[in-house]
Design an enzyme around this catalytic site. Structure first.
Site, PDB file in Angstrom:
ATOM      1  N   GLY A 279     -56.346  23.452   7.577  1.00 34.84           N
ATOM      2  CA  GLY A 279     -55.567  22.335   8.096  1.00 34.84           C
ATOM      3  C   GLY A 279     -55.462  22.403   9.608  1.00 34.84           C
ATOM      4  O   GLY A 279     -56.338  22.948  10.287  1.00 34.84           O
ATOM      5  N   CYS A 280     -54.385  21.890  10.149  1.00 33.62           N
ATOM      6  CA  CYS A 280     -54.180  21.890  11.602  1.00 33.62           C
ATOM      7  C   CYS A 280     -54.197  23.314  12.140  1.00 33.62           C
ATOM      8  O   CYS A 280     -53.470  24.184  11.656  1.00 33.62           O
ATOM      9  CB  CYS A 280     -52.847  21.220  11.921  1.00 33.62           C
ATOM     10  SG  CYS A 280     -52.400  21.274  13.671  1.00 33.62           S
TER      11      CYS A 280
END
Length: 239
Positions: free
Chosen positions: A78-79
């Protein structure tokens, strides 16, 4: 007269002997002096001579992944602001750098990544001391730091750049990643199966400077940090 001539001969021989000795002494002195100058001007001193192993050498990805006691893991969950914040707090981790990997555009920008068309994933490259933490332990933390069951998504962050992925640097890392994924998948931690990709490492493109060490520098000012990252840090016992 004969005695005088004999004495004269001795004097001449002595004079020649001392002359020869004098010449030899001067040459010897000059040679020593020259050696000293050569050492100072030409030969490297102990402080400046190159040391074995100090020559810079561009390493392959495999060599970089395991050189001496420092190993490199490249993971995407993810981020990268989130995974970076977690891994930076782990004992034995020496450096964490956010970046992009797995796409078809050279040196992509964050704006290009956000178009979802470059094929890259947001990743972190983790350099760690294998005397303090193993690759398997890094993966154990990786599984806990994100949801590996959601395809191309972490929470409200959606897109292929947010996919769960392990980029292996060596055949050993590939094998360990597959075993780790299988074990975690069967642990019952999640109801849904893991969708994490395990693929060979490719070119790593460091993210822009403002992405590096993002949580530490922006946790008090960016709402994303307070809403998304802080709860994750608390869940894992770092805050």
């Amino acid at each position: 007269m004969k005695r005088l001539g004999f004495i004269s001969s001795i004097v001449v021989v002595a004079a020649v002997f001392f002359a020869v000795v004098s010449v030899i002494a001067e040459q010897s002195s000059g040679k020593d002096s020259g050696s000293g100058e050569g050492s100072a001007a030409g030969a490297p001193s102990a402080a400046t001579k190159s040391e074995p192993g100090k020559k810079e050498k561009k390493m392959s990805e495999g060599e970089k992944a395991k050189s001496g006691e420092v190993e490199v893991a490249t993971i995407g969950g993810g981020c990268f602001w989130c995974t970076e914040a977690v891994l930076e707090r782990i004992d034995g981790v020496l450096e964490v750098e956010s970046g992009y990997m797995g796409g078809h555009v050279d040196n992509p920008t964050y704006e290009q990544i956000c178009t979802k068309t470059t094929g890259h994933a947001e990743v972190i490259q983790v350099s760690f001391d294998t005397d303090k933490i193993s690759f398997e332990e890094v993966l154990d933390i990786f599984w806990q730091a994100h949801d590996p069951t959601t395809l191309n998504q972490q929470g409200n962050d959606r897109g292929p750049q947010y996919r769960s992925v392990i980029f292996y640097h060596t055949a050993e890392q590939k094998n360990l990643a597959e075993i780790s994924k299988k074990n975690f998948d069967s642990s019952g931690e999640y109801d849904d199966p893991l969708v994490t990709e395990i693929t060979k490492v490719s070119e790593f493109w460091p993210a822009e400077e403002y992405h590096q060490d993002y949580y530490r520098l922006n946790k008090d000012t960016n709402p994303y940090c307070r809403i998304v990252i802080s709860p994750k840090m608390k869940k894992m016992g770092f805050e």
